[in-house]
Design a protein around this motif. Structure first.
Motif, PDB file in Angstrom:
ATOM      1  N   THR A   1      67.820-108.564  16.976  1.00 28.99           N
ATOM      2  CA  THR A   1      68.886-109.248  17.706  1.00 28.99           C
ATOM      3  C   THR A   1      69.120-108.581  19.054  1.00 28.99           C
ATOM      4  O   THR A   1      69.249-109.260  20.077  1.00 28.99           O
ATOM      5  N   GLY A   2      69.157-107.253  19.064  1.00 28.73           N
ATOM      6  CA  GLY A   2      69.355-106.519  20.308  1.00 28.73           C
ATOM      7  C   GLY A   2      68.232-106.772  21.302  1.00 28.73           C
ATOM      8  O   GLY A   2      68.481-106.959  22.493  1.00 28.73           O
TER       9      GLY A   2
ATOM     10  N   ALA B   1      66.952-100.787  19.643  1.00 20.96           N
ATOM     11  CA  ALA B   1      67.595-102.065  19.346  1.00 20.96           C
ATOM     12  C   ALA B   1      66.803-102.793  18.268  1.00 20.96           C
ATOM     13  O   ALA B   1      65.576-102.779  18.267  1.00 20.96           O
TER      14      ALA B   1
ATOM     15  N   ILE C   1      68.389-108.420  25.025  1.00 19.68           N
ATOM     16  CA  ILE C   1      67.809-107.711  26.171  1.00 19.68           C
ATOM     17  C   ILE C   1      66.830-108.607  26.919  1.00 19.68           C
ATOM     18  O   ILE C   1      66.847-108.684  28.150  1.00 19.68           O
TER      19      ILE C   1
END
Length: 175
Positions: free
Chosen positions: A72-73, A69, A77
């Motif tokens: 942003t990912g 990720a 998370i």
């Protein structure tokens, strides 16, 4: 993995899985009560998260998956991990030091209602309907019946810890 665009009607397997999940989640409040004898709330949270992370890491590696990720990912998370796991685990454990496990289960029963209301305002495809509202209310009433209405006599106990448990339920809804 592909997902169907049109949901199918639930069958017996779906209901069996739902009942199994409810038993696991419902039973966790009793198990937390036992674990609090030996571990303080924050330690329990760290242990639960570490065990879960190790399990998920092992399964994902065995399936050939890897965490890839971007910034942003990873932010998403972390936020989901905080609101969906770390905060509620800690608040529930702290609350259950003084609140009965049955009352905790009932207080946590607000989570579907919180999720329903949050989804109405923060999603385009999960609007609040009378049917959904009635379904959640029937489910909540069922929870009270299953845990025993007598548990509600303890609602006048430690209000701050009960509020912590309600906050955990809403946190799950946010997650």
């Amino acid at each position: 993995m592909t997902f169907a665009t049109q949901p199918s009607r639930p069958d017996a397997t779906d209901y069996a899985l739902l009942c199994t999940l409810a038993a696991i989640w419902g039973g966790s409040f009793m198990l937390i009560k036992f674990a609090l004898i030996d571990f303080p709330p924050l330690t329990m949270t760290v242990l639960r998260l570490a065990i879960g992370a190790a399990f998920l890491f092992t399964v994902s590696r065995a399936m050939g998956e890897r965490l890839g990720a971007g910034a942003t990912g990873l932010t998403v998370i972390v936020l989901i991990g905080f609101f969906g796991n770390a905060l509620p685990f800690t608040l529930i454990s702290w609350g259950e030091q003084e609140v009965d496990a049955g009352l905790t289960a009932i207080l946590m029963g607000i989570m579907p209602m919180a999720t329903l209301i949050l989804a109405h305002f923060f999603s385009d495809n999960e609007k609040l309907t009378v049917r959904k509202l009635v379904g959640v209310m029937v489910g909540f009433a069922g929870l009270v019946v299953l845990t025993g209405p007598s548990v509600l006599r303890n609602i006048d106990g430690d209000g701050i810890r009960q509020l912590a448990i309600l906050t955990a339920a809403i946190s799950y809804g946010v997650g």
